[in-house]
Scaffold this motif. Structure first.
Motif, mmCIF file in Angstrom:
data_model
loop_
_atom_site.group_PDB
_atom_site.id
_atom_site.type_symbol
_atom_site.label_atom_id
_atom_site.label_comp_id
_atom_site.label_asym_id
_atom_site.label_seq_id
_atom_site.Cartn_x
_atom_site.Cartn_y
_atom_site.Cartn_z
ATOM 1 N N TRP A 1 6.229 68.643 1.787
ATOM 2 C CA TRP A 1 5.370 67.548 3.489
ATOM 3 C C TRP A 1 4.319 67.765 3.622
ATOM 4 C CZ3 TRP A 1 9.995 69.974 3.033
ATOM 5 C CH2 TRP A 1 10.655 71.711 3.290
ATOM 6 N N GLN A 2 4.191 66.695 4.565
ATOM 7 C CA GLN A 2 2.422 67.093 4.892
ATOM 8 C C GLN A 2 2.831 68.022 6.415
ATOM 9 O OE1 GLN A 2 1.348 63.075 5.531
ATOM 10 N NE2 GLN A 2 0.723 63.045 3.771
ATOM 11 N N ASP A 3 1.680 68.168 7.540
ATOM 12 C CA ASP A 3 2.210 68.628 8.872
ATOM 13 C C ASP A 3 2.750 68.081 9.209
ATOM 14 O OD1 ASP A 3 0.366 70.677 8.166
ATOM 15 O OD2 ASP A 3 -1.970 69.662 9.562
ATOM 16 N N ARG A 4 3.680 68.428 10.518
ATOM 17 C CA ARG A 4 4.704 67.986 11.381
ATOM 18 C C ARG A 4 3.786 67.579 12.263
ATOM 19 N NH1 ARG A 4 9.603 68.506 12.708
ATOM 20 N NH2 ARG A 4 10.192 70.617 10.808
ATOM 21 N N LEU A 5 4.567 66.385 12.593
ATOM 22 C CA LEU A 5 3.604 65.147 13.542
ATOM 23 C C LEU A 5 4.009 65.588 14.696
ATOM 24 C CD1 LEU A 5 4.595 61.414 11.548
ATOM 25 C CD2 LEU A 5 2.086 63.013 11.842
ATOM 26 N N PRO A 6 4.007 65.038 16.089
ATOM 27 C CA PRO A 6 3.836 65.648 17.305
ATOM 28 C C PRO A 6 5.436 64.480 17.524
ATOM 29 C CG PRO A 6 2.198 64.236 17.656
ATOM 30 C CD PRO A 6 2.206 63.980 15.609
ATOM 31 N N ARG A 7 6.466 65.381 18.661
ATOM 32 C CA ARG A 7 7.206 64.614 18.886
ATOM 33 C C ARG A 7 7.666 64.809 20.164
ATOM 34 N NH1 ARG A 7 8.069 64.482 13.861
ATOM 35 N NH2 ARG A 7 10.074 65.135 13.259
ATOM 36 N N LEU A 8 8.237 63.450 21.005
ATOM 37 C CA LEU A 8 8.215 63.446 22.105
ATOM 38 C C LEU A 8 9.111 64.551 23.332
ATOM 39 C CD1 LEU A 8 8.679 59.842 22.594
ATOM 40 C CD2 LEU A 8 6.949 60.588 23.565
ATOM 41 N N THR A 9 8.562 65.155 24.281
ATOM 42 C CA THR A 9 8.780 65.660 25.187
ATOM 43 C C THR A 9 10.245 65.531 26.189
ATOM 44 O OG1 THR A 9 7.748 65.257 27.140
ATOM 45 C CG2 THR A 9 7.036 66.837 26.064
ATOM 46 N N THR A 10 10.810 66.894 26.566
ATOM 47 C CA THR A 10 12.558 66.409 27.364
ATOM 48 C C THR A 10 11.481 65.112 28.446
ATOM 49 O OG1 THR A 10 13.145 68.384 26.621
ATOM 50 C CG2 THR A 10 13.998 66.706 28.809
ATOM 51 N N GLU A 11 10.222 65.026 28.788
ATOM 52 C CA GLU A 11 10.284 64.818 29.991
ATOM 53 C C GLU A 11 9.738 63.360 30.143
ATOM 54 O OE1 GLU A 11 8.879 67.254 29.522
ATOM 55 O OE2 GLU A 11 10.379 68.753 31.140
ATOM 56 N N ASP A 12 9.272 62.745 28.540
ATOM 57 C CA ASP A 12 9.204 62.153 28.404
ATOM 58 C C ASP A 12 10.334 61.448 27.891
ATOM 59 O OD1 ASP A 12 6.352 61.779 28.102
ATOM 60 O OD2 ASP A 12 6.600 63.389 25.910
ATOM 61 N N VAL A 13 11.457 61.608 27.683
ATOM 62 C CA VAL A 13 12.769 61.324 27.527
ATOM 63 C C VAL A 13 13.943 60.874 28.053
ATOM 64 C CG1 VAL A 13 14.430 61.050 25.598
ATOM 65 C CG2 VAL A 13 11.689 61.285 24.698
ATOM 66 N N VAL A 14 14.398 61.982 28.545
ATOM 67 C CA VAL A 14 15.083 61.999 29.747
ATOM 68 C C VAL A 14 14.450 61.879 31.726
ATOM 69 C CG1 VAL A 14 16.695 63.538 30.482
ATOM 70 C CG2 VAL A 14 16.052 63.407 28.495
ATOM 71 N N GLN A 15 15.631 60.761 31.909
ATOM 72 C CA GLN A 15 15.520 60.330 33.135
ATOM 73 C C GLN A 15 16.426 60.018 34.014
ATOM 74 O OE1 GLN A 15 14.935 55.469 33.706
ATOM 75 N NE2 GLN A 15 13.290 56.553 35.751
ATOM 76 N N THR A 16 16.089 60.954 35.077
ATOM 77 C CA THR A 16 17.424 60.778 35.538
ATOM 78 C C THR A 16 18.155 60.673 37.491
ATOM 79 O OG1 THR A 16 17.568 63.576 34.443
ATOM 80 C CG2 THR A 16 18.473 63.180 37.338
ATOM 81 N N LEU A 17 19.065 59.530 37.579
ATOM 82 C CA LEU A 17 19.389 58.734 38.734
ATOM 83 C C LEU A 17 19.985 59.059 39.836
ATOM 84 C CD1 LEU A 17 19.172 55.273 36.863
ATOM 85 C CD2 LEU A 17 17.647 56.215 37.820
#
Length: 203
Positions: free
Chosen positions: A187-203
């Motif tokens: 494998w190559q270097d791990r690519l970036p992952r989205l953060t919780t703030e990027d993904v999770v929204q609370t209403l």
């Protein structure tokens, strides 16, 4: 408080978390250590409990071990995927059974009419693809739980693979997956992952 010092809120211990997620990677090379039928059965016995719509369980796994079977598959793969697939210890064609509804009287017995709900083929195919894709996610984690690495590939001619291996029209190829122990330079270097703030929204 940093992630390293925060209390662990997950039920799995840290080693299991790393095995399944943090340290796990998509493998591009493999050792020649075989993947046995017993390992395949153990993985399926673990992941078969994942939820699917109507408990339909439409994922079907075609294991290609022989050189002759691999030779039938390779022309349908993108050129960058052929060499690693030819040499992987185990190659699986992951498909959706589009007639999965025939087993619903057995698998969803409290709703005897469920098979009739899916009489329309287009509706049934959509459900089969959706649930089988969920099951592929479970399968990836199951492979990792067995201490193995998976190399899932979407770079292939799905229609061609379906015609080659499922000519009866009952199954549709969704993904090809190589499985084994990761080899050198897997494998190559791990690519970036989205953060919780990027993904999770609370209403």
């Amino acid at each position: 408080m940093t992630a390293a010092t925060a209390p662990d809120l997950l039920a799995l211990d840290r080693a299991a978390q790393d095995l399944l997620f943090r340290a796990a990677r998509t493998a591009n090379t493999f050792t020649d250590e075989p993947v046995t039928d017993a390992q395949v059965a153990a993985i399926h016995d673990l992941i078969r409990y994942g939820p699917t719509a109507y408990n339909g369980q439409p994922l079907r796994v075609l294991v290609l071990r022989s050189a002759a079977a691999r030779a039938r598959l390779l022309p349908h793969l993108s050129s960058s995927n052929r060499a690693k697939t030819a040499s992987a210890p185990l190659v699986a064609v992951l498909a959706a059974d589009v007639d999965f509804h025939e087993r619903l009287p057995e698998l969803y017995p409290h709703r005897p009419q469920a098979r009739d709900w899916l009489a329309d083929r287009a509706t049934r195919v959509e459900q089969a693809r959706f649930s089988a894709t969920l099951q592929i996610g479970y399968l990836l984690v199951g492979v990792r739980a067995a201490g193995l690495a998976a190399g899932p590939m979407a770079g292939f001619d799905a229609a061609g693979v379906t015609r080659e291996f499922f000519p009866d029209g009952r199954h549709e190829a969704l993904l090809v997956m190589n499985v084994g122990r990761p080899g050198p330079g897997s494998w190559q270097d791990r690519l970036p992952r989205l953060t919780t703030e990027d993904v999770v929204q609370t209403l």
